[in-house]
Motif scaffolding. Structure first.
Motif, PDB file in Angstrom:
ATOM      1  N   ARG A 154      26.123 -26.712 -12.503  1.00 10.33           N
ATOM      2  CA  ARG A 154      25.624 -26.061 -11.577  1.00 10.33           C
ATOM      3  C   ARG A 154      27.176 -25.919 -10.817  1.00 10.33           C
ATOM      4  NH1 ARG A 154      21.489 -24.513  -8.592  1.00 10.33           N
ATOM      5  NH2 ARG A 154      19.940 -24.172 -10.219  1.00 10.33           N
ATOM      6  N   LYS A 155      28.745 -27.148 -11.145  1.00 14.37           N
ATOM      7  CA  LYS A 155      29.636 -27.379 -11.054  1.00 14.37           C
ATOM      8  C   LYS A 155      30.957 -27.060 -12.197  1.00 14.37           C
ATOM      9  CE  LYS A 155      28.914 -30.242  -6.520  1.00 14.37           C
ATOM     10  NZ  LYS A 155      28.647 -29.223  -6.081  1.00 14.37           N
ATOM     11  N   ARG A 156      32.055 -26.118 -11.589  1.00 12.22           N
ATOM     12  CA  ARG A 156      33.354 -25.500 -12.358  1.00 12.22           C
ATOM     13  C   ARG A 156      33.986 -25.826 -12.331  1.00 12.22           C
ATOM     14  NH1 ARG A 156      30.830 -23.765 -17.645  1.00 12.22           N
ATOM     15  NH2 ARG A 156      28.647 -23.396 -17.458  1.00 12.22           N
ATOM     16  N   PRO A 157      35.091 -26.133 -13.305  1.00 12.45           N
ATOM     17  CA  PRO A 157      36.093 -26.247 -12.550  1.00 12.45           C
ATOM     18  C   PRO A 157      37.022 -24.958 -12.377  1.00 12.45           C
ATOM     19  CG  PRO A 157      36.786 -26.932 -14.901  1.00 12.45           C
ATOM     20  CD  PRO A 157      35.302 -26.075 -14.219  1.00 12.45           C
ATOM     21  N   ASP A 158      38.197 -24.739 -11.310  1.00 15.35           N
ATOM     22  CA  ASP A 158      39.025 -23.234 -11.922  1.00 15.35           C
ATOM     23  C   ASP A 158      39.634 -22.941 -12.143  1.00 15.35           C
ATOM     24  OD1 ASP A 158      40.423 -24.451  -9.443  1.00 15.35           O
ATOM     25  OD2 ASP A 158      39.567 -23.076  -7.813  1.00 15.35           O
ATOM     26  N   ILE A 178      27.924 -23.181  -8.348  1.00 13.56           N
ATOM     27  CA  ILE A 178      28.479 -22.384  -9.721  1.00 13.56           C
ATOM     28  C   ILE A 178      26.476 -21.478  -8.543  1.00 13.56           C
ATOM     29  CG2 ILE A 178      27.169 -21.160 -11.499  1.00 13.56           C
ATOM     30  CD1 ILE A 178      30.340 -21.852 -11.360  1.00 13.56           C
ATOM     31  N   GLU A 179      26.479 -20.300  -7.670  1.00 12.89           N
ATOM     32  CA  GLU A 179      24.988 -20.093  -7.789  1.00 12.89           C
ATOM     33  C   GLU A 179      24.247 -19.214  -8.693  1.00 12.89           C
ATOM     34  OE1 GLU A 179      25.073 -19.268  -4.288  1.00 12.89           O
ATOM     35  OE2 GLU A 179      25.904 -21.481  -3.369  1.00 12.89           O
ATOM     36  N   SER A 192      33.681 -27.285 -19.115  1.00 18.38           N
ATOM     37  CA  SER A 192      34.743 -28.141 -18.740  1.00 18.38           C
ATOM     38  C   SER A 192      35.430 -25.987 -18.653  1.00 18.38           C
ATOM     39  CB  SER A 192      35.490 -28.217 -19.494  1.00 18.38           C
ATOM     40  OG  SER A 192      35.116 -29.516 -19.934  1.00 18.38           O
ATOM     41  N   GLU A 193      34.729 -25.177 -19.123  1.00 15.43           N
ATOM     42  CA  GLU A 193      35.424 -23.604 -18.923  1.00 15.43           C
ATOM     43  C   GLU A 193      36.056 -23.295 -18.063  1.00 15.43           C
ATOM     44  OE1 GLU A 193      36.032 -22.238 -21.603  1.00 15.43           O
ATOM     45  OE2 GLU A 193      36.892 -21.039 -20.099  1.00 15.43           O
ATOM     46  N   LYS A 194      36.716 -22.773 -17.186  1.00 17.30           N
ATOM     47  CA  LYS A 194      37.893 -22.852 -16.283  1.00 17.30           C
ATOM     48  C   LYS A 194      36.854 -21.306 -15.292  1.00 17.30           C
ATOM     49  CE  LYS A 194      41.896 -24.492 -16.089  1.00 17.30           C
ATOM     50  NZ  LYS A 194      41.521 -24.582 -17.862  1.00 17.30           N
ATOM     51  N   ILE A 195      36.331 -21.724 -14.237  1.00 17.19           N
ATOM     52  CA  ILE A 195      34.986 -21.053 -13.696  1.00 17.19           C
ATOM     53  C   ILE A 195      35.868 -18.515 -14.188  1.00 17.19           C
ATOM     54  CG2 ILE A 195      35.786 -20.138 -11.226  1.00 17.19           C
ATOM     55  CD1 ILE A 195      33.088 -20.310  -9.959  1.00 17.19           C
ATOM     56  N   GLU A 196      37.337 -19.223 -14.117  1.00 16.07           N
ATOM     57  CA  GLU A 196      37.758 -17.531 -14.232  1.00 16.07           C
ATOM     58  C   GLU A 196      37.779 -17.473 -15.131  1.00 16.07           C
ATOM     59  OE1 GLU A 196      39.183 -20.366 -13.424  1.00 16.07           O
ATOM     60  OE2 GLU A 196      40.143 -19.989 -11.016  1.00 16.07           O
ATOM     61  N   ASN A 197      37.079 -17.827 -16.344  1.00 14.95           N
ATOM     62  CA  ASN A 197      36.448 -17.333 -17.964  1.00 14.95           C
ATOM     63  C   ASN A 197      35.151 -16.854 -17.976  1.00 14.95           C
ATOM     64  OD1 ASN A 197      39.335 -17.361 -18.563  1.00 14.95           O
ATOM     65  ND2 ASN A 197      39.248 -19.860 -19.324  1.00 14.95           N
ATOM     66  N   ILE A 198      34.642 -17.111 -17.099  1.00 11.61           N
ATOM     67  CA  ILE A 198      33.025 -17.059 -16.864  1.00 11.61           C
ATOM     68  C   ILE A 198      32.539 -15.403 -15.960  1.00 11.61           C
ATOM     69  CG2 ILE A 198      31.383 -18.149 -16.235  1.00 11.61           C
ATOM     70  CD1 ILE A 198      32.549 -20.499 -16.918  1.00 11.61           C
ATOM     71  N   ALA A 203      30.292 -15.601 -13.104  1.00 13.82           N
ATOM     72  CA  ALA A 203      30.265 -16.803 -12.528  1.00 13.82           C
ATOM     73  C   ALA A 203      31.731 -16.446 -11.492  1.00 13.82           C
ATOM     74  CB  ALA A 203      30.073 -17.949 -12.776  1.00 13.82           C
ATOM     75  N   THR A 204      31.804 -15.321 -11.630  1.00 16.24           N
ATOM     76  CA  THR A 204      33.698 -15.253 -11.019  1.00 16.24           C
ATOM     77  C   THR A 204      33.389 -13.325 -10.755  1.00 16.24           C
ATOM     78  OG1 THR A 204      35.871 -15.155 -11.192  1.00 16.24           O
ATOM     79  CG2 THR A 204      34.360 -14.321 -13.268  1.00 16.24           C
ATOM     80  N   GLY A 205      34.517 -12.816 -10.061  1.00 11.29           N
ATOM     81  CA  GLY A 205      34.065 -11.715  -9.519  1.00 11.29           C
ATOM     82  C   GLY A 205      32.645 -11.378  -8.862  1.00 11.29           C
TER      83      GLY A 205
END
Ligand SMILES: NC(=O)c1ccc[n+]([C@@H]2O[C@H](COP(=O)([O-])OP(=O)(O)OC[C@H]3O[C@@H](n4cnc5c(N)ncnc54)[C@H](O)[C@@H]3O)[C@@H](O)[C@H]2O)c1
Length: 397
Positions: A234-238, A246-247, A187-193, A196-198
């Motif tokens: 493979r799928k995460r909340p933003d 997620i790739e 459930s971790e938001k993509i912005e905190n990972i 997987a972000t940037g």
């Protein structure tokens, strides 16, 4: 009027060379590198250093933010366009602390302007770019360094010296890992990972690059890899509540073969709850063993195996802060321990010494060529995972 008794140093007595620094990026690594340049100017017991870094200019995109960074970090000024900083004639060393996708173009431009360049790891996001960076540095004849700072932790350097002096005998195995927790919670938001972000670089490029460099630094060239990359979520909340695909890889398990016959494993992932920043390795040889862990970075655990003294067989915990240890000129007195940032101080001091005194960056520092080799190995791990087979490491330069 100065207060009575207040004297100023006669600067003409201290004829220490200066080296002009231009820094791109004022985030995490920009801060770590600025901290290092400042310490280099005063920290060594055998002062002066080869040159005192002059913080000429820092570069970012947003005027307000980079202006604040230039003031806060003590740079003389700032640019909001990297194309300008790489042309500044006062800059001897261009230091690229920007995100992975901004490593190649500015670094190559700086090299073509005759700058010596240190660029953070991973050297690039593709083998093609990394190759061009390495070739550009070679052709221009400038010094290049890829930011593999962990080579410059005293315990790691001592381990290399122990291996090079033959105390481990023939090396059988390297077991390396770099584990972080950021993505374990689905459930971790993509912005905190971060992976997987940037730039969405993934774990292998982000932290696996450090373990591969460590394996090459300590053991030698890697000739084959057999890897398994996983994306568990493979799928995460933003932050907006949408669901994103997620790739980026989040877990890697790799088997290695070294040219000298040693075997190895590398594990690197960011789904490890309770691990903070565990960059660690174990080495087993015919005469002994060693292990080290960044989360306990002042200690190297060493066992020179001697069958004659079975009663005390086992690892000795060595606090690597004595005057006989590597980098002691840049350490506090014995047992006063060093922090993570010291690796960057030692790394940048090494690079400045290489630039000012025309010394080779290798074998203790990672050059752009080393960054290129790491990139080829990371690419091969991905290919191996996709194809389900062992891949040979083929270098083109
Ligand atoms: N060696 C290490 O221990 C280590 C640790 C973390 C990150 N890194 C690497 O360092 C690099 C930077 O990571 P970070 O964590 O500091 O990132 P960050 O996001 O904290 O900082 C990146 C900086 O680059 C600037 N930037 C981005 N695009 C730019 C552009 N087009 N022009 C000018 N400036 C631009 C941003 O404004 C920011 O100041 C990455 O390549 C990362 O992989 C290395």
């Amino acid at each position: 009027m100065e207060p009575e008794g207040f004297l100023k140093p006669d600067k003409s007595k201290f004829n220490v060379p200066k080296v002009g620094i231009g820094l791109m990026g004022y985030g995490f690594m920009g801060k770590a590198h600025t901290n290092a340049y400042k310490k280099i100017s005063y920290f060594s017991w055998s002062w002066p250093p080869p040159a005192i870094p002059e913080l000429i200019a820092i570069c970012g995109r947003t005027k307000e933010k980079v202006e604040e960074a230039s003031y806060k970090y003590g740079f003389q000024g700032y640019y909001t366009d990297w194309k300008k900083i790489v042309e500044d004639p006062r800059i001897d060393i261009f230091d690229n602390c920007s995100p992975d996708n901004m490593h190649a173009e500015p670094s190559i431009a700086a090299i073509r302007n005759g700058k010596n360049v240190i660029c953070e790891k991973p050297l690039a996001m593709s083998v093609k770019d990394a190759k061009e960076m390495a070739l550009s540095a070679r052709e221009a004849g400038v010094k290049s360094m890829c930011g593999h700072n962990y080579r410059f932790i005293p315990g790691v350097r001592l381990a290399k010296e122990i291996i090079d002096r033959g105390y481990m005998g023939k090396i059988y195995e390297f077991r390396g890992k770099y584990l972080q927790p950021y993505g374990f919670n689905p459930s971790e938001k993509i912005e905190n990972i971060w992976y997987a972000t940037g730039t969405k670089s993934g774990v292998m490029l982000g932290i696996g690059s450090h373990v591969i460099d460590m394996a090459r630094f300590l053991i030698g060239e890697i000739i084959t890899v057999y890897g398994m990359q996983k994306i568990f979520n493979r799928k995460r909340p933003d932050a907006q509540g949408s669901i994103q695909d997620i790739e980026a890889d989040e877990s890697n398990t790799v088997v290695l073969e070294f040219k000298n016959g040693a075997a190895g494993t590398i594990e690197t992932s960011c789904i490890n709850s309770s691990r903070k920043n565990q960059h660690a390795w174990e080495i087993y040889g015919s005469r002994g063993s060693m292990h080290w862990d960044l989360e306990d970075l002042n200690h190297l655990y060493v066992n020179i195996a001697d069958p004659a003294v079975k009663e005390i067989a086992g690892f000795t915990k060595v606090n690597v802060t004595e005057p006989i240890h590597p980098f002691s000129d840049m350490l506090w007195p014995p047992g006063h321990n060093m922090g993570w940032e010291s690796g960057h101080v030692n790394e940048l001091l090494h690079f400045i010494d290489s630039v000012v005194n025309d010394k080779p960056v290798e074998p203790y520092g990672a050059t752009f060529y080393d960054g290129y080799v790491v990139q080829v190995i990371m690419d091969a791990i991905k290919k191996s995972s996709n194809e389900g087979k062992k891949i040979n490491i083929d270098l083109e330069i």
